[in-house]
Write a protein that holds these residues in place. Structure first.
Motif, PDB file in Angstrom:
ATOM      1  N   ARG A   2       0.842  -1.191   0.000  1.00 22.74           N
ATOM      2  CA  ARG A   2       0.000   0.000   0.000  1.00 22.74           C
ATOM      3  C   ARG A   2       0.887   1.254   0.000  1.00 22.74           C
ATOM      4  O   ARG A   2       1.745   1.412   0.874  1.00 22.74           O
ATOM      5  N   PRO A   3       0.694   2.136  -0.983  1.00 19.92           N
ATOM      6  CA  PRO A   3       1.566   3.312  -1.106  1.00 19.92           C
ATOM      7  C   PRO A   3       1.139   4.485  -0.225  1.00 19.92           C
ATOM      8  O   PRO A   3       0.546   5.445  -0.690  1.00 19.92           O
ATOM      9  N   THR A   4       1.464   4.412   1.054  1.00 20.20           N
ATOM     10  CA  THR A   4       1.197   5.543   1.945  1.00 20.20           C
ATOM     11  C   THR A   4       2.176   6.679   1.608  1.00 20.20           C
ATOM     12  O   THR A   4       3.172   6.466   0.914  1.00 20.20           O
ATOM     13  N   ARG A   5       1.905   7.855   2.092  1.00 25.63           N
ATOM     14  CA  ARG A   5       2.760   9.011   1.806  1.00 25.63           C
ATOM     15  C   ARG A   5       4.215   8.745   2.219  1.00 25.63           C
ATOM     16  O   ARG A   5       5.148   8.999   1.461  1.00 25.63           O
ATOM     17  N   GLN A   6       4.413   8.216   3.422  1.00 29.41           N
ATOM     18  CA  GLN A   6       5.770   7.986   3.904  1.00 29.41           C
ATOM     19  C   GLN A   6       6.453   6.857   3.142  1.00 29.41           C
ATOM     20  O   GLN A   6       7.629   6.947   2.821  1.00 29.41           O
ATOM     21  N   ARG A   7       5.722   5.802   2.821  1.00 29.39           N
ATOM     22  CA  ARG A   7       6.312   4.716   2.031  1.00 29.39           C
ATOM     23  C   ARG A   7       6.729   5.212   0.647  1.00 29.39           C
ATOM     24  O   ARG A   7       7.796   4.850   0.149  1.00 29.39           O
ATOM     25  N   VAL A   8       5.873   6.016   0.030  1.00 32.15           N
ATOM     26  CA  VAL A   8       6.202   6.553  -1.299  1.00 32.15           C
ATOM     27  C   VAL A   8       7.435   7.446  -1.218  1.00 32.15           C
ATOM     28  O   VAL A   8       8.320   7.374  -2.075  1.00 32.15           O
ATOM     29  N   ALA A   9       7.518   8.267  -0.181  1.00 33.59           N
ATOM     30  CA  ALA A   9       8.681   9.145  -0.024  1.00 33.59           C
ATOM     31  C   ALA A   9       9.964   8.326   0.120  1.00 33.59           C
ATOM     32  O   ALA A   9      10.988   8.634  -0.506  1.00 33.59           O
ATOM     33  N   LEU A  10       9.923   7.280   0.922  1.00 37.09           N
ATOM     34  CA  LEU A  10      11.108   6.428   1.104  1.00 37.09           C
ATOM     35  C   LEU A  10      11.404   5.628  -0.159  1.00 37.09           C
ATOM     36  O   LEU A  10      12.569   5.477  -0.548  1.00 37.09           O
ATOM     37  N   ALA A  11      10.369   5.133  -0.830  1.00 37.10           N
ATOM     38  CA  ALA A  11      10.560   4.401  -2.083  1.00 37.10           C
ATOM     39  C   ALA A  11      11.182   5.301  -3.145  1.00 37.10           C
ATOM     40  O   ALA A  11      12.067   4.868  -3.896  1.00 37.10           O
ATOM     41  N   ALA A  12      10.760   6.549  -3.206  1.00 32.39           N
ATOM     42  CA  ALA A  12      11.328   7.490  -4.182  1.00 32.39           C
ATOM     43  C   ALA A  12      12.815   7.695  -3.927  1.00 32.39           C
ATOM     44  O   ALA A  12      13.607   7.787  -4.869  1.00 32.39           O
ATOM     45  N   LEU A  13      13.214   7.730  -2.662  1.00 36.32           N
ATOM     46  CA  LEU A  13      14.634   7.854  -2.330  1.00 36.32           C
ATOM     47  C   LEU A  13      15.408   6.589  -2.694  1.00 36.32           C
ATOM     48  O   LEU A  13      16.561   6.655  -3.105  1.00 36.32           O
ATOM     49  N   THR A  31      21.461   2.102   4.997  1.00 37.34           N
ATOM     50  CA  THR A  31      21.114   1.712   6.354  1.00 37.34           C
ATOM     51  C   THR A  31      19.837   2.469   6.699  1.00 37.34           C
ATOM     52  O   THR A  31      19.471   3.438   6.019  1.00 37.34           O
ATOM     53  N   ALA A  32      19.164   2.048   7.747  1.00 37.55           N
ATOM     54  CA  ALA A  32      17.973   2.779   8.180  1.00 37.55           C
ATOM     55  C   ALA A  32      18.349   4.223   8.520  1.00 37.55           C
ATOM     56  O   ALA A  32      17.630   5.163   8.178  1.00 37.55           O
ATOM     57  N   GLU A  33      19.513   4.384   9.137  1.00 41.83           N
ATOM     58  CA  GLU A  33      19.948   5.732   9.534  1.00 41.83           C
ATOM     59  C   GLU A  33      20.241   6.613   8.319  1.00 41.83           C
ATOM     60  O   GLU A  33      19.887   7.796   8.310  1.00 41.83           O
ATOM     61  N   SER A  34      20.883   6.047   7.296  1.00 39.54           N
ATOM     62  CA  SER A  34      21.193   6.870   6.114  1.00 39.54           C
ATOM     63  C   SER A  34      19.923   7.220   5.345  1.00 39.54           C
ATOM     64  O   SER A  34      19.799   8.333   4.817  1.00 39.54           O
ATOM     65  N   LEU A  35      18.954   6.305   5.296  1.00 38.27           N
ATOM     66  CA  LEU A  35      17.691   6.607   4.620  1.00 38.27           C
ATOM     67  C   LEU A  35      16.904   7.645   5.417  1.00 38.27           C
ATOM     68  O   LEU A  35      16.293   8.543   4.837  1.00 38.27           O
ATOM     69  N   HIS A  36      16.940   7.538   6.726  1.00 40.93           N
ATOM     70  CA  HIS A  36      16.273   8.529   7.582  1.00 40.93           C
ATOM     71  C   HIS A  36      16.873   9.915   7.354  1.00 40.93           C
ATOM     72  O   HIS A  36      16.151  10.906   7.224  1.00 40.93           O
ATOM     73  N   ALA A  37      18.205   9.985   7.293  1.00 45.60           N
ATOM     74  CA  ALA A  37      18.869  11.274   7.049  1.00 45.60           C
ATOM     75  C   ALA A  37      18.490  11.829   5.677  1.00 45.60           C
ATOM     76  O   ALA A  37      18.240  13.029   5.540  1.00 45.60           O
ATOM     77  N   ALA A  38      18.436  10.966   4.665  1.00 44.84           N
ATOM     78  CA  ALA A  38      18.057  11.418   3.320  1.00 44.84           C
ATOM     79  C   ALA A  38      16.621  11.930   3.305  1.00 44.84           C
ATOM     80  O   ALA A  38      16.326  12.959   2.692  1.00 44.84           O
ATOM     81  N   ALA A  39      15.732  11.234   4.000  1.00 49.36           N
ATOM     82  CA  ALA A  39      14.337  11.675   4.066  1.00 49.36           C
ATOM     83  C   ALA A  39      14.234  13.002   4.799  1.00 49.36           C
ATOM     84  O   ALA A  39      13.509  13.913   4.359  1.00 49.36           O
ATOM     85  N   SER A  40      14.971  13.142   5.884  1.00 51.01           N
ATOM     86  CA  SER A  40      14.962  14.403   6.627  1.00 51.01           C
ATOM     87  C   SER A  40      15.476  15.544   5.760  1.00 51.01           C
ATOM     88  O   SER A  40      14.975  16.666   5.836  1.00 51.01           O
ATOM     89  N   GLY A  41      16.460  15.242   4.914  1.00 49.68           N
ATOM     90  CA  GLY A  41      17.012  16.249   4.013  1.00 49.68           C
ATOM     91  C   GLY A  41      16.029  16.737   2.969  1.00 49.68           C
ATOM     92  O   GLY A  41      16.185  17.828   2.414  1.00 49.68           O
ATOM     93  N   THR A  42      14.995  15.951   2.691  1.00 48.99           N
ATOM     94  CA  THR A  42      13.971  16.374   1.731  1.00 48.99           C
ATOM     95  C   THR A  42      12.820  17.082   2.420  1.00 48.99           C
ATOM     96  O   THR A  42      11.893  17.527   1.763  1.00 48.99           O
TER      97      THR A  42
END
Length: 142
Positions: A23-34, A45-56
């Motif tokens: 299911r493409p929730t807003r947060q899943r789509v944002a992480l999938a786009a990254l 890593t979870a931490e590097s993806l979290h940092a990338a998401a925070s950067g957007t």
């Protein structure tokens, strides 16, 4: 990232999720786009993806990133590669291939699969089936 590229990455991420039945929730789509928005393979890593998401500017907690990565693994979208007992990487490339792990940098990269030869695996225990073999070659600068 400009708006046109951002829309393309979001569209690619949404397709990636829906094709796997996630299911493409807003947060899943944002992480999938990254992860897959530019069509390149990633080791995160979870931490590097979290940092990338925070950067957007995407508001997502680290716990949500962990849970989302687990859901993506369960859906067969990514593979988890455990480098040591405390660090996992998530790989968007799904075919069988080895990895180089640069110890000083904490960086995981694909290694050439055509150069790897595994001659024999040990006999599996009764009732077990081989799921996969992860090969991580640890490197340090000489």
């Amino acid at each position: 990232m400009d708006e046109k590229m951002d829309a393309a990455a979001t569209n690619r991420g949404t397709r990636w999720l829906t094709q796997a039945g996630v299911r493409p929730t807003r947060q899943r789509v944002a992480l999938a786009a990254l992860l897959v928005g530019d069509g390149q393979d990633r080791h995160v890593t979870a931490e590097s993806l979290h940092a990338a998401a925070s950067g957007t500017g995407e508001p997502v907690s680290l716990a949500t990133v962990y849970n989302t990565l687990r859901a993506f693994c369960e859906a067969g979208l990514i593979h988890e590669i455990t480098v040591d007992g405390s660090r996992s990487y998530f790989d968007t490339r799904l075919d069988d291939h080895p990895h180089f792990f640069w110890e000083e940098e904490g960086r995981l990269v694909d290694a050439p699969a055509e150069d790897l030869e595994i001659a024999r695996l040990p006999d599996l225990p009764d009732g077990a089936a081989l799921a996969r073999v992860d090969v991580v070659i640890r490197l340090k600068r000489s």
